[in-house]
Scaffold this motif. Sequence first.
Motif, PDB file in Angstrom:
ATOM      1  N   ALA A 166      -0.558  16.115 -38.570  1.00  0.00           N
ATOM      2  CA  ALA A 166      -1.060  17.384 -39.032  1.00  0.00           C
ATOM      3  C   ALA A 166      -0.837  17.838 -40.383  1.00  0.00           C
ATOM      4  O   ALA A 166      -1.443  18.357 -41.261  1.00  0.00           O
ATOM      5  CB  ALA A 166      -0.818  18.571 -38.132  1.00  0.00           C
ATOM      6  N   GLN A 167       0.432  17.616 -40.596  1.00  0.00           N
ATOM      7  CA  GLN A 167       1.096  17.724 -41.951  1.00  0.00           C
ATOM      8  C   GLN A 167       0.579  16.650 -43.127  1.00  0.00           C
ATOM      9  O   GLN A 167       0.303  17.325 -44.132  1.00  0.00           O
ATOM     10  CB  GLN A 167       2.573  17.848 -42.132  1.00  0.00           C
ATOM     11  N   GLN A 168       0.494  15.590 -42.654  1.00  0.00           N
ATOM     12  CA  GLN A 168       0.248  14.500 -43.740  1.00  0.00           C
ATOM     13  C   GLN A 168      -1.241  13.921 -43.746  1.00  0.00           C
ATOM     14  O   GLN A 168      -1.558  13.446 -44.549  1.00  0.00           O
ATOM     15  CB  GLN A 168       1.136  13.148 -43.087  1.00  0.00           C
ATOM     16  N   PHE A 169      -2.254  14.382 -42.791  1.00  0.00           N
ATOM     17  CA  PHE A 169      -3.443  14.132 -42.836  1.00  0.00           C
ATOM     18  C   PHE A 169      -4.216  15.312 -42.338  1.00  0.00           C
ATOM     19  O   PHE A 169      -4.266  16.082 -43.194  1.00  0.00           O
ATOM     20  CB  PHE A 169      -3.548  12.749 -41.867  1.00  0.00           C
ATOM     21  N   CYS A 170      -5.404  14.869 -41.740  1.00  0.00           N
ATOM     22  CA  CYS A 170      -6.596  16.003 -41.580  1.00  0.00           C
ATOM     23  C   CYS A 170      -6.636  16.594 -40.161  1.00  0.00           C
ATOM     24  O   CYS A 170      -6.761  15.712 -39.142  1.00  0.00           O
ATOM     25  CB  CYS A 170      -7.967  15.360 -41.813  1.00  0.00           C
ATOM     26  N   VAL A 171      -6.621  17.839 -39.987  1.00  0.00           N
ATOM     27  CA  VAL A 171      -6.696  18.564 -38.578  1.00  0.00           C
ATOM     28  C   VAL A 171      -8.311  18.949 -38.758  1.00  0.00           C
ATOM     29  O   VAL A 171      -8.877  19.575 -39.769  1.00  0.00           O
ATOM     30  CB  VAL A 171      -5.981  19.913 -38.538  1.00  0.00           C
ATOM     31  N   CYS A 172      -9.030  18.503 -37.663  1.00  0.00           N
ATOM     32  CA  CYS A 172     -10.446  18.932 -37.500  1.00  0.00           C
ATOM     33  C   CYS A 172     -10.447  20.311 -36.491  1.00  0.00           C
ATOM     34  O   CYS A 172     -10.191  20.024 -35.381  1.00  0.00           O
ATOM     35  CB  CYS A 172     -11.244  18.064 -36.972  1.00  0.00           C
ATOM     36  N   ASP A 173     -10.893  21.694 -37.066  1.00  0.00           N
ATOM     37  CA  ASP A 173     -10.785  22.644 -36.133  1.00  0.00           C
ATOM     38  C   ASP A 173     -11.953  23.060 -35.578  1.00  0.00           C
ATOM     39  O   ASP A 173     -12.198  24.349 -34.922  1.00  0.00           O
ATOM     40  CB  ASP A 173      -9.875  23.902 -36.831  1.00  0.00           C
ATOM     41  N   ARG A 174     -12.951  22.325 -35.829  1.00  0.00           N
ATOM     42  CA  ARG A 174     -14.449  22.593 -35.357  1.00  0.00           C
ATOM     43  C   ARG A 174     -14.826  21.357 -34.495  1.00  0.00           C
ATOM     44  O   ARG A 174     -16.167  20.989 -34.566  1.00  0.00           O
ATOM     45  CB  ARG A 174     -15.293  22.908 -36.316  1.00  0.00           C
ATOM     46  N   CYS A 175     -13.966  20.671 -33.753  1.00  0.00           N
ATOM     47  CA  CYS A 175     -14.542  19.351 -32.930  1.00  0.00           C
ATOM     48  C   CYS A 175     -14.628  20.035 -31.462  1.00  0.00           C
ATOM     49  O   CYS A 175     -13.440  20.216 -31.148  1.00  0.00           O
ATOM     50  CB  CYS A 175     -13.404  18.381 -33.249  1.00  0.00           C
ATOM     51  N   TYR A 176     -15.683  19.752 -30.935  1.00  0.00           N
ATOM     52  CA  TYR A 176     -15.887  20.198 -29.735  1.00  0.00           C
ATOM     53  C   TYR A 176     -16.334  19.140 -28.937  1.00  0.00           C
ATOM     54  O   TYR A 176     -16.547  17.956 -29.220  1.00  0.00           O
ATOM     55  CB  TYR A 176     -17.307  20.988 -29.732  1.00  0.00           C
ATOM     56  N   PRO A 178      -5.297   6.418 -45.472  1.00  0.00           N
ATOM     57  CA  PRO A 178      -4.641   6.592 -46.821  1.00  0.00           C
ATOM     58  C   PRO A 178      -5.583   7.154 -47.871  1.00  0.00           C
ATOM     59  O   PRO A 178      -5.019   7.511 -48.910  1.00  0.00           O
ATOM     60  CB  PRO A 178      -4.156   5.053 -47.120  1.00  0.00           C
ATOM     61  N   LEU A 179      -6.789   7.666 -47.417  1.00  0.00           N
ATOM     62  CA  LEU A 179      -7.677   8.239 -48.286  1.00  0.00           C
ATOM     63  C   LEU A 179      -7.644   9.756 -47.953  1.00  0.00           C
ATOM     64  O   LEU A 179      -8.872  10.425 -48.595  1.00  0.00           O
ATOM     65  CB  LEU A 179      -9.154   7.500 -48.397  1.00  0.00           C
ATOM     66  N   ILE A 180      -6.934  10.259 -47.249  1.00  0.00           N
ATOM     67  CA  ILE A 180      -7.134  11.751 -46.759  1.00  0.00           C
ATOM     68  C   ILE A 180      -5.987  12.351 -47.287  1.00  0.00           C
ATOM     69  O   ILE A 180      -4.542  11.956 -47.326  1.00  0.00           O
ATOM     70  CB  ILE A 180      -7.152  11.789 -45.253  1.00  0.00           C
ATOM     71  N   ALA A 181      -6.181  13.353 -48.150  1.00  0.00           N
ATOM     72  CA  ALA A 181      -4.888  14.478 -48.845  1.00  0.00           C
ATOM     73  C   ALA A 181      -4.032  14.700 -47.392  1.00  0.00           C
ATOM     74  O   ALA A 181      -4.534  15.128 -46.546  1.00  0.00           O
ATOM     75  CB  ALA A 181      -5.472  15.248 -49.604  1.00  0.00           C
ATOM     76  N   ALA A 182      -2.801  14.965 -47.893  1.00  0.00           N
ATOM     77  CA  ALA A 182      -1.923  15.565 -47.031  1.00  0.00           C
ATOM     78  C   ALA A 182      -2.315  16.902 -46.844  1.00  0.00           C
ATOM     79  O   ALA A 182      -2.801  17.802 -47.669  1.00  0.00           O
ATOM     80  CB  ALA A 182      -0.560  15.359 -47.556  1.00  0.00           C
ATOM     81  N   GLY A 183      -2.111  17.504 -45.388  1.00  0.00           N
ATOM     82  CA  GLY A 183      -2.336  18.906 -45.047  1.00  0.00           C
ATOM     83  C   GLY A 183      -3.951  19.295 -45.113  1.00  0.00           C
ATOM     84  O   GLY A 183      -4.365  20.341 -45.380  1.00  0.00           O
ATOM     85  N   SER A 184      -4.909  18.210 -45.006  1.00  0.00           N
ATOM     86  CA  SER A 184      -6.341  18.354 -45.124  1.00  0.00           C
ATOM     87  C   SER A 184      -6.689  19.224 -43.667  1.00  0.00           C
ATOM     88  O   SER A 184      -6.131  19.220 -42.728  1.00  0.00           O
ATOM     89  CB  SER A 184      -7.215  17.471 -45.386  1.00  0.00           C
ATOM     90  N   VAL A 185      -7.635  19.976 -43.820  1.00  0.00           N
ATOM     91  CA  VAL A 185      -8.474  20.745 -42.847  1.00  0.00           C
ATOM     92  C   VAL A 185     -10.001  20.349 -42.993  1.00  0.00           C
ATOM     93  O   VAL A 185     -10.429  20.739 -43.949  1.00  0.00           O
ATOM     94  CB  VAL A 185      -8.090  22.152 -42.678  1.00  0.00           C
ATOM     95  N   SER A 186     -10.531  20.077 -41.966  1.00  0.00           N
ATOM     96  CA  SER A 186     -12.135  20.165 -41.824  1.00  0.00           C
ATOM     97  C   SER A 186     -12.575  21.157 -40.865  1.00  0.00           C
ATOM     98  O   SER A 186     -12.160  21.137 -39.803  1.00  0.00           O
ATOM     99  CB  SER A 186     -12.733  18.731 -41.483  1.00  0.00           C
TER     100      SER A 186
END
Length: 526
Positions: free
Chosen positions: A131-141, A319-327
């Motif tokens: 979660a710190q280094q890549f992407c969390v998706c908080d609207r995945c159902y 490696p193409l995702i910024a650290a700490g990203s959120v979708s």
Amino acid sequence: MTAAQSVFAGQVPGNLAHIDHIVVLMMENRSFDHMLGYLSLEGGRRDIDGLRTSHANVHAGVSYPVHHLQRPAFGAQQDPSHTGMSVAQQLQNNNGGFVDDYAQTHPGDPDPGLVMGYYNGADLPMYDFLAQQFCVCDRCYSSVPGATWPNRLYAISGRAAGSRDSKRVPMYANKSFVRQLERSLVSWKFYSAWKPWSLALTDDHYRSSEFYEPFGSSERRYGFIGDALAGTLPSVSWIDPHFFVNDDHPPADIRAGQALVAQVYQALARGPAWQRTLFILSYDEHGGFFDHVPPPAAIDDDPAFRQYGVRVPMLLVSPLIAAGSVSHQVYDHTSIIKTILQRFCRAADGSLPDMGARVAAANGLGDVLNLALHRAAPAVPASVQVQRAQWEAEVRNRDFAMPAAASMFDGVAAQADGGAVPAMSDAEAGAIAAHRQLARTARNALAANGKTVRQPRRRPMAKEGADGGAQGRWTGRSCRAAPRRAAPRRAGQGLARWCNAEMLDLCAPGGSRALPSCHAWGRGCV
């Protein structure tokens, strides 16, 4: 890059054209708030829609707020209900029915607020790192407000099979996305720790396949780990966890799941294809645990399936995702299919294969690949290895502990004392029955083609040796080379008979559960 490749790359959204390997790991039965909700509550991540201290359910006039769970595993019977009927009740009153449903379906459990519990970064060090280094998706159902198999069907085929509940014996005949990969000449493999599950039981065209391989290990070239380290992964890799062992399905110990995810990440990060890889980590459904976000409506060909299920964790690693990203984009399981089709199965005119309205409407995952330059793989923190070592030490201690009676609602006692021999869940019994049916179908197909179907036979049992070793033993094809060892006895029976994991389909029902030591001996059942 050729002219044709340049045109094709222009049709692939974002940086997805730079991804050559999509790796999917779908775990079991945990909600977003249960596993990642702590990020906003304790982790300072205000950019993530997670838990708040005000979240609670009321049951029988008592308020049950969200709370940190103090144990990594639950009691044997503490598997919250996630049938279609239960999920409908859980979502009542703006997601206010989770405790009501658990109390009704587990009347003997003194802790109905269990489903309001959550884990945090100390409990889930691998997820905290990702979660710190890549992407969390908080609207995945989840795709269906229902059970495991309807959701896995959506993940593999883009639709269910007419029900929000799983079949007793989960064998389906949906058409999977793998058919589109083969039409487009795209390489694929399904990896699993024991037997092929998700694809083999979803699509009858793939009941068996030469592209099923084990998860493997760093000591072996064969399997997922070996392929990742050698840079020989196919274009699409789907990993089934070891179901009922490290898949996070309650009452599983979440530390086993953390160790599995760490293995996958480490293999990808150390392999030569890291710069061209997208790793998708998700869960099939919420497993009856609380989540505060009501599921929205969904587009679907079937009017009975026009609502998403409860939110589930999704982490995207590349490696193409910024650290700490959120979708905050809406995703469901068909977003995985959509991403695979967008990357590998687009026609010359830019169109995608038709896999139904849900897949057509799904958002792909390519937009999260927002970096122009690849990042080096960040190192896994020491806390991940410390947790794994502690968990493995506890497992070894339990393997050699004398079985002791434990409350079916006391996960701590069951973990500490070894517990009694666990009862087989309905889901596990159904899966085993499905694989036995596959074995029978294969034998019948051989017989129909005029080929001899070799059946296992038993030699007369010789007298027991002085050291208790079995001088005569089961002599099916896979057991003839069994080493001579002292064979454990079943209570009330004579000389034990050996068979290994390859013979599981031919054993008596429940054989592998009859004696805990059979697993320690490395064989299927005795």
